[in-house]
Design a protein around this motif. Structure first.
Motif, PDB file in Angstrom:
ATOM      1  N   ASN A  88     -15.345   1.106  -8.160  1.00 14.80           N
ATOM      2  CA  ASN A  88     -14.448   0.839  -7.038  1.00 14.80           C
ATOM      3  C   ASN A  88     -13.035   0.595  -7.538  1.00 14.80           C
ATOM      4  OD1 ASN A  88     -16.060   0.083  -4.226  1.00 14.80           O
ATOM      5  ND2 ASN A  88     -17.296  -0.068  -6.070  1.00 14.80           N
ATOM      6  N   LEU A  89     -12.080   1.025  -6.720  1.00 16.26           N
ATOM      7  CA  LEU A  89     -10.656   0.788  -6.977  1.00 16.26           C
ATOM      8  C   LEU A  89     -10.159  -0.240  -5.977  1.00 16.26           C
ATOM      9  CD1 LEU A  89      -8.207   1.924  -8.683  1.00 16.26           C
ATOM     10  CD2 LEU A  89      -7.695   3.319  -6.695  1.00 16.26           C
ATOM     11  N   LEU A  90      -9.472  -1.264  -6.442  1.00 15.18           N
ATOM     12  CA  LEU A  90      -8.983  -2.336  -5.573  1.00 15.18           C
ATOM     13  C   LEU A  90      -7.524  -2.081  -5.213  1.00 15.18           C
ATOM     14  CD1 LEU A  90      -9.364  -5.154  -4.241  1.00 15.18           C
ATOM     15  CD2 LEU A  90      -8.558  -6.145  -6.387  1.00 15.18           C
ATOM     16  N   ILE A  91      -7.224  -2.098  -3.919  1.00 15.44           N
ATOM     17  CA  ILE A  91      -5.840  -2.030  -3.448  1.00 15.44           C
ATOM     18  C   ILE A  91      -5.530  -3.318  -2.687  1.00 15.44           C
ATOM     19  CG2 ILE A  91      -5.664   0.484  -3.370  1.00 15.44           C
ATOM     20  CD1 ILE A  91      -6.233   0.366  -0.390  1.00 15.44           C
ATOM     21  N   THR A  92      -4.449  -3.970  -3.053  1.00 18.67           N
ATOM     22  CA  THR A  92      -3.991  -5.194  -2.394  1.00 18.67           C
ATOM     23  C   THR A  92      -2.634  -4.910  -1.769  1.00 18.67           C
ATOM     24  OG1 THR A  92      -5.132  -6.501  -4.078  1.00 18.67           O
ATOM     25  CG2 THR A  92      -3.572  -7.651  -2.667  1.00 18.67           C
ATOM     26  N   VAL A  93      -2.527  -5.144  -0.472  1.00 15.98           N
ATOM     27  CA  VAL A  93      -1.345  -4.750   0.294  1.00 15.98           C
ATOM     28  C   VAL A  93      -0.714  -5.982   0.917  1.00 15.98           C
ATOM     29  CG1 VAL A  93      -0.484  -3.303   2.174  1.00 15.98           C
ATOM     30  CG2 VAL A  93      -2.405  -2.516   0.792  1.00 15.98           C
ATOM     31  N   ILE A  94       0.621  -6.041   0.875  1.00 18.07           N
ATOM     32  CA  ILE A  94       1.403  -6.998   1.666  1.00 18.07           C
ATOM     33  C   ILE A  94       2.042  -6.200   2.795  1.00 18.07           C
ATOM     34  CG2 ILE A  94       3.433  -8.480   1.688  1.00 18.07           C
ATOM     35  CD1 ILE A  94       2.727  -9.476  -1.012  1.00 18.07           C
ATOM     36  N   TYR A  95       1.784  -6.622   4.018  1.00 21.39           N
ATOM     37  CA  TYR A  95       2.056  -5.804   5.202  1.00 21.39           C
ATOM     38  C   TYR A  95       2.969  -6.548   6.161  1.00 21.39           C
ATOM     39  CZ  TYR A  95       0.888  -2.952   9.334  1.00 21.39           C
ATOM     40  OH  TYR A  95       0.935  -2.142  10.442  1.00 21.39           O
ATOM     41  N   ASP A  96       4.018  -5.875   6.628  1.00 21.98           N
ATOM     42  CA  ASP A  96       4.903  -6.422   7.653  1.00 21.98           C
ATOM     43  C   ASP A  96       4.200  -6.271   9.000  1.00 21.98           C
ATOM     44  OD1 ASP A  96       6.895  -7.113   9.424  1.00 21.98           O
ATOM     45  OD2 ASP A  96       8.482  -6.068   8.349  1.00 21.98           O
ATOM     46  N   ILE A  97       3.739  -7.389   9.564  1.00 15.72           N
ATOM     47  CA  ILE A  97       2.854  -7.337  10.721  1.00 15.72           C
ATOM     48  C   ILE A  97       3.551  -6.744  11.941  1.00 15.72           C
ATOM     49  CG2 ILE A  97       1.589  -8.764  12.364  1.00 15.72           C
ATOM     50  CD1 ILE A  97       0.886 -10.634  10.133  1.00 15.72           C
ATOM     51  N   LEU A  98       4.737  -7.228  12.267  1.00 14.24           N
ATOM     52  CA  LEU A  98       5.366  -6.843  13.523  1.00 14.24           C
ATOM     53  C   LEU A  98       5.995  -5.458  13.472  1.00 14.24           C
ATOM     54  CD1 LEU A  98       6.948 -10.213  14.675  1.00 14.24           C
ATOM     55  CD2 LEU A  98       4.788  -9.177  15.342  1.00 14.24           C
ATOM     56  N   GLN A  99       6.457  -5.025  12.295  1.00 17.42           N
ATOM     57  CA  GLN A  99       7.035  -3.690  12.185  1.00 17.42           C
ATOM     58  C   GLN A  99       5.997  -2.630  11.885  1.00 17.42           C
ATOM     59  OE1 GLN A  99       9.975  -2.723  13.030  1.00 17.42           O
ATOM     60  NE2 GLN A  99      10.596  -4.793  13.536  1.00 17.42           N
ATOM     61  N   GLY A 100       4.824  -3.037  11.415  1.00 14.61           N
ATOM     62  CA  GLY A 100       3.776  -2.064  11.140  1.00 14.61           C
ATOM     63  C   GLY A 100       4.042  -1.217   9.919  1.00 14.61           C
ATOM     64  N   ILE A 101       4.637  -1.808   8.864  1.00 23.58           N
ATOM     65  CA  ILE A 101       4.983  -1.061   7.660  1.00 23.58           C
ATOM     66  C   ILE A 101       4.433  -1.799   6.450  1.00 23.58           C
ATOM     67  CG2 ILE A 101       6.884  -0.160   6.248  1.00 23.58           C
ATOM     68  CD1 ILE A 101       8.635  -0.264   8.728  1.00 23.58           C
ATOM     69  N   PRO A 102       3.722  -1.123   5.546  1.00 24.11           N
ATOM     70  CA  PRO A 102       3.358  -1.765   4.282  1.00 24.11           C
ATOM     71  C   PRO A 102       4.604  -2.140   3.491  1.00 24.11           C
ATOM     72  CG  PRO A 102       2.056   0.227   4.635  1.00 24.11           C
ATOM     73  CD  PRO A 102       3.140   0.228   5.673  1.00 24.11           C
ATOM     74  N   ARG A 108      -0.359  -3.239  -4.712  1.00 26.75           N
ATOM     75  CA  ARG A 108      -0.765  -3.103  -6.107  1.00 26.75           C
ATOM     76  C   ARG A 108      -2.131  -2.430  -6.152  1.00 26.75           C
ATOM     77  NH1 ARG A 108       3.702  -4.007  -6.582  1.00 26.75           N
ATOM     78  NH2 ARG A 108       4.818  -5.440  -7.972  1.00 26.75           N
ATOM     79  N   ILE A 109      -2.345  -1.626  -7.179  1.00 30.41           N
ATOM     80  CA  ILE A 109      -3.578  -0.873  -7.350  1.00 30.41           C
ATOM     81  C   ILE A 109      -4.131  -1.205  -8.723  1.00 30.41           C
ATOM     82  CG2 ILE A 109      -4.615   1.431  -7.418  1.00 30.41           C
ATOM     83  CD1 ILE A 109      -2.200   2.388  -5.756  1.00 30.41           C
ATOM     84  N   GLY A 110      -5.434  -1.459  -8.805  1.00 32.50           N
ATOM     85  CA  GLY A 110      -6.026  -1.779 -10.091  1.00 32.50           C
ATOM     86  C   GLY A 110      -7.523  -1.915  -9.997  1.00 32.50           C
ATOM     87  N   SER A 111      -8.083  -2.477 -11.044  1.00 32.31           N
ATOM     88  CA  SER A 111      -9.521  -2.678 -11.113  1.00 32.31           C
ATOM     89  C   SER A 111      -9.936  -3.870 -10.257  1.00 32.31           C
ATOM     90  CB  SER A 111      -9.946  -2.896 -12.564  1.00 32.31           C
ATOM     91  OG  SER A 111     -11.272  -3.346 -12.646  1.00 32.31           O
ATOM     92  N   TRP A 149      10.798 -16.489  10.990  1.00 29.16           N
ATOM     93  CA  TRP A 149      10.008 -15.974   9.879  1.00 29.16           C
ATOM     94  C   TRP A 149       9.829 -14.466   9.943  1.00 29.16           C
ATOM     95  CZ3 TRP A 149       9.687 -19.641   6.493  1.00 29.16           C
ATOM     96  CH2 TRP A 149       9.571 -20.965   6.902  1.00 29.16           C
ATOM     97  N   LEU A 150       9.927 -13.848   8.781  1.00 27.63           N
ATOM     98  CA  LEU A 150       9.494 -12.473   8.575  1.00 27.63           C
ATOM     99  C   LEU A 150       8.053 -12.550   8.071  1.00 27.63           C
ATOM    100  CD1 LEU A 150      10.129  -9.431   8.405  1.00 27.63           C
ATOM    101  CD2 LEU A 150      10.900  -9.809   6.065  1.00 27.63           C
ATOM    102  N   VAL A 151       7.108 -12.275   8.941  1.00 29.43           N
ATOM    103  CA  VAL A 151       5.694 -12.529   8.664  1.00 29.43           C
ATOM    104  C   VAL A 151       5.106 -11.360   7.885  1.00 29.43           C
ATOM    105  CG1 VAL A 151       3.455 -13.044   9.659  1.00 29.43           C
ATOM    106  CG2 VAL A 151       5.521 -13.921  10.743  1.00 29.43           C
ATOM    107  N   LEU A 152       4.536 -11.681   6.718  1.00 33.78           N
ATOM    108  CA  LEU A 152       3.900 -10.692   5.859  1.00 33.78           C
ATOM    109  C   LEU A 152       2.456 -11.115   5.627  1.00 33.78           C
ATOM    110  CD1 LEU A 152       6.715 -10.232   3.179  1.00 33.78           C
ATOM    111  CD2 LEU A 152       6.302  -8.814   5.186  1.00 33.78           C
ATOM    112  N   ALA A 153       1.525 -10.216   5.872  1.00 31.88           N
ATOM    113  CA  ALA A 153       0.102 -10.493   5.676  1.00 31.88           C
ATOM    114  C   ALA A 153      -0.357  -9.867   4.368  1.00 31.88           C
ATOM    115  CB  ALA A 153      -0.716  -9.946   6.838  1.00 31.88           C
ATOM    116  N   ALA A 154      -1.235 -10.561   3.662  1.00 31.91           N
ATOM    117  CA  ALA A 154      -1.781 -10.073   2.391  1.00 31.91           C
ATOM    118  C   ALA A 154      -3.289  -9.949   2.512  1.00 31.91           C
ATOM    119  CB  ALA A 154      -1.420 -11.021   1.248  1.00 31.91           C
ATOM    120  N   ASP A 155      -3.802  -8.828   2.019  1.00 29.85           N
ATOM    121  CA  ASP A 155      -5.250  -8.631   2.003  1.00 29.85           C
ATOM    122  C   ASP A 155      -5.555  -7.476   1.052  1.00 29.85           C
ATOM    123  OD1 ASP A 155      -7.875  -9.047   2.511  1.00 29.85           O
ATOM    124  OD2 ASP A 155      -7.736  -8.831   4.688  1.00 29.85           O
ATOM    125  N   GLY A 156      -6.830  -7.325   0.731  1.00 26.92           N
ATOM    126  CA  GLY A 156      -7.246  -6.282  -0.195  1.00 26.92           C
ATOM    127  C   GLY A 156      -8.470  -5.545   0.302  1.00 26.92           C
TER     128      GLY A 156
END
Length: 463
Positions: free
Chosen positions: A164-178, A182-185, A132-139
């Motif tokens: 407030n501005l909401l940013i939601t990121v999907i992040y490559d956990i093991l490589q340490g790269i976003p 997405r950016i929005g309300s 698996w290429l593990v991707l974490a999602a959070d905001g």
């Protein structure tokens, strides 16, 4: 001639900041940006587009605790010296901000995707959890100035505070790269942002998320798109058990079939029950990977535990390392552009460290963004004030290779030395697991058979 410090540096360490930035600002990427604004050079008198991109990255890769005026002048002097054969950047902050205002937001999105793909090309081998290429999602939220335009577009946080501005990121956990964001309300919500990013995920990705990203509709959409997920659920989720609980943490088959979706087919999932050390409440995870050999229970526990890195590397990197808890933009579009540049700066900062560390076994523990920021900031200050000979920046690669997370295990608490006001939030309780009745099971099997026939007919139509 005796070999000095620069002669003793290893070849892979003899990298200047100019070399590292040029890896992510290649001619192909610059052509992609130019395609979005074809008449830029004819209209802009002071700011060439390439110079604007270089300066913007350096401005937002510095510590936000310094004023924007200081960061701009340091970045402009640095770009003027490392790109001495090109047109010099403008001298005023107001002209720089006007040039950024003229740059369309969609061009920034193209630039982000091109830089992300370039970083992934530079990294030779991606570390994986098994297959698996593990991707974490959070905001997370960023505070905006209290202007009428921002309050109208973004609103507050429900307590009468600033918008407030909401940013939601999907992040490559093991490589340490976003990987994507997405950016929005805050009204749009994290689930909507994740749905928008599902189409860009690779086929071997495993999306890991905490409570708040689940639900029948969200999981059904991911399952229909053949996206594998591992999501935590709580007491608001009701599951239907298809058999007895198995021993251990390998999991057991359940149906996610809420009452308001009984007209649709149930979702057949695997529930994994964990008991983390030092916690009283159990952690329940749902996944659509039904094969226990493809995703064993112990591996699922390790993956979910590693999800915490998105909090440390991305959101703490933005708010603490880059000092961007509060943005400066007074209009909605400018706020989205500023947040985009902040995340772009973090992407390039972590990308440079990842590329510099990819051949180093000591970097297996992950990137330490604050050390990377210190390397960039110290070199920018030297370029802006002292350096005239480019050779004096050759230790930049060595500094990036040393920007790694420490490997020792902490035995004490994580609490700060100074008193911090923390909300008393009780941990999520386990989901409600009900025994399925024969009548309900027969109805669910019919719905699943209809769903399978519809999917096969759609596949034949596409073929």
């Amino acid at each position: 001639m005796k070999a000095g410090f620069w002669g003793r540096l290893r070849r892979q360490d003899r990298l200047t900041m100019t070399c590292c930035l040029r890896d992510f600002l290649t001619p192909a990427i610059l052509r992609t940006v130019h395609a979005g604004v074809p008449h830029w050079d004819d209209q802009a008198k002071s700011w060439e587009l390439t110079t604007l991109l270089w300066t913007s990255l350096l401005v937002y890769m510095q510590d936000g605790k310094d004023s924007l005026h200081q960061r701009f002048h340091r970045a402009a002097k640095t770009v003027g010296r490392i790109r001495c054969k090109q047109r010099a950047p403008g001298k005023t902050l107001s002209g720089f901000l006007q040039a950024l205002k003229r740059l369309p937001y969609l061009v920034l999105v193209r630039f982000r995707v091109a830089v992300r793909d370039q970083i992934r090309k530079k990294v030779e081998n991606f570390t994986r959890f098994g297959r698996w290429l593990v991707l974490a999602a959070d905001g997370s939220r960023l505070i905006l100035p209290r202007t009428a335009a921002n309050e109208k577009s973004f609103g507050g946080d429900g307590e009468g505070d600033a918008p407030n501005l909401l940013i939601t990121v999907i992040y490559d956990i093991l490589q340490g790269i976003p990987y994507d964001w997405r950016i929005g309300s805050t009204r749009s919500g994290e689930r909507k942002h994740v749905r928008q990013m599902l189409g860009g995920l690779p086929p071997d990705a495993l999306l890991v998320a905490d409570i708040g990203f689940g639900g029948y509709d969200q999981m059904d959409l991911m399952d229909l798109g053949s996206h594998c997920f591992l999501i935590r659920v709580g007491s608001t989720t009701q599951l239907l058990a298809l058999g007895k609980f198995e021993k251990g943490i390998e999991g057991y088959r359940v149906w996610l079939w809420p009452r308001y979706r009984r007209d649709l087919a149930p979702l057949e999932l695997r529930a994994i029950k964990l008991k983390p050390k030092g916690q009283q409440e159990e952690v329940w995870l749902l996944t659509n990977v039904l094969d226990t050999s493809a995703l064993p229970g112990k591996q699922a526990a390790e993956i979910y535990e590693a999800r915490w890195r998105i909090e440390v590397d991305v959101f703490r990197g933005v708010k603490q390392t880059l000092g961007k808890t509060k943005l400066c933009a007074c209009t909605p579009l400018a706020a989205m552009k500023e947040a985009e540049w902040v995340l772009l700066g973090l992407l390039v900062l972590q990308g440079m460290s990842t590329v510099a560390q990819q051949s180093d076994k000591a970097a297996a523990g992950g990137i330490f963004p604050e050390a990377s920021l210190r390397a960039v900031q110290s070199l920018v200050e030297e370029y802006a004030e002292k350096i005239r000979n480019g050779r004096k920046g050759w230790d930049f690669g060595q500094k990036l290779r040393r920007a790694i997370r420490d490997g020792y295990k902490r035995k004490g608490t994580r609490r700060a030395r100074r008193p911090v006001k923390i909300k008393d939030v009780s941990p999520p309780k386990p989901p409600k697991v009900l025994k399925i009745t024969p009548r309900l099971k027969a109805k669910g099997m019919r719905k699943l058979a209809e769903k399978m026939r519809q999917r096969q007919s759609q596949e034949h139509a596409v073929a």
